[in-house]
Design an enzyme around this catalytic site. Sequence first.
Site, PDB file in Angstrom:
ATOM      1  N   ASP A  42       0.810  -1.219   0.000  1.00 32.00           N
ATOM      2  CA  ASP A  42       0.000   0.000   0.000  1.00 32.00           C
ATOM      3  C   ASP A  42       0.848   1.275   0.000  1.00 32.00           C
ATOM      4  O   ASP A  42       2.015   1.258   0.384  1.00 32.00           O
ATOM      5  CB  ASP A  42      -0.876   0.051   1.261  1.00 32.00           C
ATOM      6  CG  ASP A  42      -2.029  -0.924   1.203  1.00 32.00           C
ATOM      7  OD1 ASP A  42      -2.014  -1.817   0.336  1.00 32.00           O
ATOM      8  OD2 ASP A  42      -2.936  -0.799   2.040  1.00 32.00           O
TER       9      ASP A  42
ATOM     10  N   HIS B 184       3.566  -2.150   3.233  1.00 26.29           N
ATOM     11  CA  HIS B 184       3.655  -0.816   2.626  1.00 26.29           C
ATOM     12  C   HIS B 184       5.006  -0.704   1.940  1.00 26.29           C
ATOM     13  O   HIS B 184       6.036  -0.857   2.614  1.00 26.29           O
ATOM     14  CB  HIS B 184       3.500   0.269   3.692  1.00 26.29           C
ATOM     15  CG  HIS B 184       2.159   0.233   4.376  1.00 26.29           C
ATOM     16  ND1 HIS B 184       1.858  -0.660   5.375  1.00 26.29           N
ATOM     17  CD2 HIS B 184       1.043   0.964   4.169  1.00 26.29           C
ATOM     18  CE1 HIS B 184       0.612  -0.466   5.757  1.00 26.29           C
ATOM     19  NE2 HIS B 184       0.078   0.512   5.051  1.00 26.29           N
TER      20      HIS B 184
HETATM   21 NI    NI Z   1      -2.695   3.247   3.427  1.00 25.16          NI
END
Ligand code: NI
Length: 484
Positions: free
Chosen positions: A295, A437
């Site tokens: 992400d 992430h």
């Molecule tokens: Ni996010």
Amino acid sequence: MRMKRAKHKSDKLFQRSVGRKLTWLKVLSICVMLAVLVIAFVRAETQPKVVVPPAQYESVEGIEVALIHQEDNCSVEAYYPCTENEQVNASVKAFVDDTIERFKGNTSGKSSRIGGTDELSVSLKVTRFDKDLVSFLFHSYTRYKGQRSLEHSINTMTFDLSSGEQYDIAAIFNKDKSDESLQTLSQLAYNGLKEVYGETEETSNTLKQGTAPTDENFSLFALDKDTLRLYLPQCQIDASQKDTFDIPLETIKSLLSKRLLPAEEPPEPTKPSSQGNKPGGPSNDGKKLVAFTFDDGPHGKYTPRLLDILKAENIHATFFILGCNISNAPEAVTRAAQEGHQVASHTFNHKNLTKLSQEKQKQEIDDTADLIEKLTGSRPTGMRPPYGAKDKTLLSRLDTPLILWSLDTRDWDVRNADTIYKHVMETVKNGDIVLFHDIYETSVAAAERLIPALKKQGYTFVTVDELLAARGEAGPGDVVHSRR
Ligand code: NI
């Protein structure tokens, strides 16, 4: 004479220059004073001293989350869970309503330009969710305008999910061992915290009282799969370094009520092939699939680095990218799609979609989809909302599935490749969607180690689309956590 005149002249010159210097000093100091005043005023006007952190929750499969959001004279943002048990829901709602009511009772109700509005935010974490038991942790932050500090309080609630009954600390223990159990907790907590604080007479007295074996001292506790976490407010322990104390369930196993012990060990995910697949289950395809998802990118440095790793390993992953970050590395987005990865949307500005107007919400989703289409040639086939925040309106307007996750690496929090690696290796299951992430070096480093290690255990890496194709498709607005 000449000399004298000359001296006289130079004295005069000296005096004049001193006089000029003094005037300049005066002007300068007035300017400085004015500047300080202006800065102080602007700061007071535009910068409240402290900001309440936005309310958050971590999504857990099987528990819906509701949000109370009010923005009138004061600002309220509170998450609370909705389970299948109405009694549990009523108890939780009563707590949240009470928190809001108390806040509103203390607020003067008027917002002002200086110091902003009174604010309350209530964050929720589901620390444990089994068939029979659920444990919630709430962090409430309050700030009244003009106040320079936040008020922070912790609340915990643990329930029997079949009866709806709330557990106090005594209820988590075997009935006939409740005295012994409190004694044990008290000793463990006292000894453990004493090590943190050292032994001055004063702290040891407060600590002794604060950890004495009474129900009140242990009224704040949360359970997860392996730990009992005690929350000990500062008044109990007289210090600010540490106010939680963890006790591994294993060490108090003999005292715990049977309901708290895991019924059975889940199937070992480390064994190869069909070990984890029950006949007839959705994952009964003889394969071990896992979808790594990343992400918040693209990141100028770490996304290309990750793409190199994925290429070398010859596997595919899913990227939930932010529209606002595309300009960091547009070529990485194009490359990801060309190399067979799924490029999906994480909206444009990483805002909580459930708090936006319909129009803004649409813009967040559409603008990102447009950019992705421009760079990759196709529209995204999945959307992951920031914070996992969703509501019925959002789901009803989506033209793709809403993709959440079943394994949260918490990489944004831990920022340590070893910890992330260990956590994933210990918890990953067939059919998991794993949340990372790709904007942190440590996350990419962890992925680099995890991929070969999981391949060794027989895992096949797939994109989310591939996982759904193999294990059951999802339609527009369907919420996907995993395909276990
Ligand atoms: Ni996010």
